[in-house]
Scaffold this active site. Structure first.
Site, mmCIF file in Angstrom:
data_model
loop_
_atom_site.group_PDB
_atom_site.id
_atom_site.type_symbol
_atom_site.label_atom_id
_atom_site.label_comp_id
_atom_site.label_asym_id
_atom_site.label_seq_id
_atom_site.Cartn_x
_atom_site.Cartn_y
_atom_site.Cartn_z
ATOM 1 N N VAL A 158 -3.306 1.666 -10.088
ATOM 2 C CA VAL A 158 -3.570 0.136 -10.430
ATOM 3 C C VAL A 158 -4.825 0.386 -11.221
ATOM 4 O O VAL A 158 -5.027 -0.346 -11.923
ATOM 5 C CB VAL A 158 -3.966 -0.485 -9.423
ATOM 6 C CG1 VAL A 158 -5.404 -0.499 -8.334
ATOM 7 C CG2 VAL A 158 -4.082 -1.930 -10.040
ATOM 8 N N ASP B 94 -2.166 -6.676 -4.168
ATOM 9 C CA ASP B 94 -1.625 -6.430 -2.729
ATOM 10 C C ASP B 94 -1.505 -5.010 -2.130
ATOM 11 O O ASP B 94 -0.854 -3.790 -3.247
ATOM 12 C CB ASP B 94 -0.683 -7.395 -2.485
ATOM 13 C CG ASP B 94 0.591 -6.128 -2.315
ATOM 14 O OD1 ASP B 94 1.446 -5.352 -1.532
ATOM 15 O OD2 ASP B 94 1.532 -6.086 -3.828
ATOM 16 N N GLY C 69 3.957 -1.996 -6.477
ATOM 17 C CA GLY C 69 2.388 -2.846 -5.959
ATOM 18 C C GLY C 69 1.447 -3.009 -6.245
ATOM 19 O O GLY C 69 1.494 -2.104 -7.293
ATOM 20 N N GLU C 70 0.681 -3.317 -5.451
ATOM 21 C CA GLU C 70 -1.265 -2.762 -5.747
ATOM 22 C C GLU C 70 -1.464 -4.073 -7.315
ATOM 23 O O GLU C 70 -2.988 -4.139 -7.900
ATOM 24 C CB GLU C 70 -1.356 -1.485 -6.906
ATOM 25 C CG GLU C 70 -1.231 -0.625 -5.638
ATOM 26 C CD GLU C 70 -1.512 0.624 -6.019
ATOM 27 O OE1 GLU C 70 -2.222 1.106 -7.170
ATOM 28 O OE2 GLU C 70 -0.970 1.553 -5.068
ATOM 29 N N GLY C 71 -0.268 -4.908 -8.224
ATOM 30 C CA GLY C 71 -0.635 -5.481 -8.792
ATOM 31 C C GLY C 71 -0.430 -4.737 -10.549
ATOM 32 O O GLY C 71 -0.675 -5.280 -11.600
#
Length: 394
Positions: free
Chosen positions: A97, A219, A361-363
């Site tokens: 990210v 997240d 995830g993570e963005g």
């Protein structure tokens, strides 16, 4: 705060959307030639209430982090401590990210809303100073099962990494040290779920007040695809198997156990989709609830929110249950490889901008989609009309 935020969310501005549609028809290109970018630009115009809408800049990624009691059911091979360790990686700028955020010129804010183990906050973060800034002590990692006080959202500058003051920031807003096991009892009390939602609302407001033109969801939470699957099934009515994926890539045995865990939690609690706070409390996670709040906060401020993967879209289902018009502020960044993401997007009526088989995830997926959103708006700002360019129409 939750009720006033929901009350502030309004439908898209139809007159502004009509103006954007008319402008699209006069630009020097064949009508419809930009495909999905054209209706996206119209919708963002309706959100802003002005044509053309502001460019979605600067961008702010918010990574909400939390742990999950259901981890004890063996739904993932990863140890729970990885959640806190990854926060350290985010703050050091070493995660995917971070790489994508640097490429996009987006800020990164990490919010500990429910991590179960100590979070590395860096040598410059003085706990006494943090407590003073929050008008009270930091959340106790051994928080009781009783109703929490509203978590303090601290000034991110207090915990900026010392080597890069403008780099990733940590916000301490721990509601409790991870959720309870949703197969045994409710994951959260209603007060705890509300506290997490309102943390997300506050973060959205602070970032918009600081000038953010678009918010991106992120997240982190080992095991968080399990409550995400439960949320998707609860809000859409699909079977647990249709909402549950392999997360970090679990084997067949673990996957079957995961589906059984989701089904058992749903059967135990029978969450009512008309009661989104209750759904979040019984089978959700703290990061899911905070993401729902972030989405609601963005929608109330008429700022777009670019959704990442299955964790974000499961939270978006909750946000839409609180306020159906909040969907107008949502842009689906990508289609996660998790099956529950497709189920949720279909329920929300959203089409993802990119489909790359991502499941990190993570963005990360939202960041990759950000230039597409910016391009959709930039067309309305910068492309000449047939009249102004002296180009003949057909």
């Amino acid at each position: 705060m939750l009720e006033s935020t929901v009350a502030a969310i309004r439908p898209l501005d139809e007159s502004a959307m009509a103006a954007a549609h008319e402008l699209q028809g006069r630009l020097t290109k064949p009508a419809g030639s930009l495909g999905a970018l054209e209706p996206l630009s119209v919708r963002l115009t309706g959100l802003a209430g002005t044509c053309p809408p502001p460019l979605p800049d600067p961008a702010a990624v918010v990574i909400f982090a939390g742990d999950h009691g259901v981890h004890a059911q063996g739904v993932t091979p990863w140890p729970q401590e990885v959640t806190a360790q990854m926060i350290g990686n985010f703050l050091a700028g070493g995660a995917v990210v971070n790489a994508f955020a640097r490429q996009a010129g987006a800020s990164v804010t990490v919010v500990d809303v429910g991590v179960a183990t100590p979070v590395p906050i860096g040598p410059s973060a003085d706990p006494a100073a943090l407590a003073a800034a929050s008008d009270g002590p930091l959340a106790d990692p051994a928080a009781s099962d009783g109703p929490p006080t509203a978590p303090a959202v601290l000034s991110a500058s207090l915990v900026a990494t010392p080597a890069d003051p403008a780099g990733p920031r940590l916000v301490a807003a721990n509601v409790r040290a991870g959720t309870r096991d949703m197969t045994v009892t409710a994951a959260l009390t209603r007060d705890e779920a509300r506290a997490a939602v309102e943390t997300g609302i506050r973060i959205a407001g602070e970032l918009v007040d600081a000038g953010a033109g678009i918010l991106l969801t992120g997240d982190m939470g080992i095991g968080n695809t399990t409550p995400a699957a439960a949320l998707v099934a609860a809000f859409t009515g699909v079977d647990a198997a249709a909402a549950t994926g392999r997360g970090t890539g679990v084997d067949d045995e673990t996957y079957a156990r995961k589906v059984g865990v989701v089904r058992a939690a749903l059967e135990r609690h029978t969450p009512d989709p008309a009661d989104p706070l209750g759904v979040l409390a019984t089978v959700g996670g703290l990061e899911h609830a905070a993401l729902a709040g972030l989405i609601l906060g963005a929608a109330a401020r008429r700022v777009p929110v670019l959704l990442d993967g299955v964790i974000a879209v499961s939270a978006a289902l909750a946000a839409a249950a609180f306020a159906p018009d909040a969907v107008g502020a949502m842009v689906a960044g990508h289609r996660s490889a998790e099956p529950g993401a497709t189920v949720a997007l279909r329920h929300l009526g959203l089409e993802p901008l990119v489909d790359l088989g991502l499941r990190l995830g993570e963005g990360t997926g939202a960041l990759l989609a950000l230039p597409v959103v910016t391009g959709a708006v930039r067309v309305l700002h910068e492309v000449a009309t047939f009249d102004s360019a002296g180009v003949a129409e057909k």
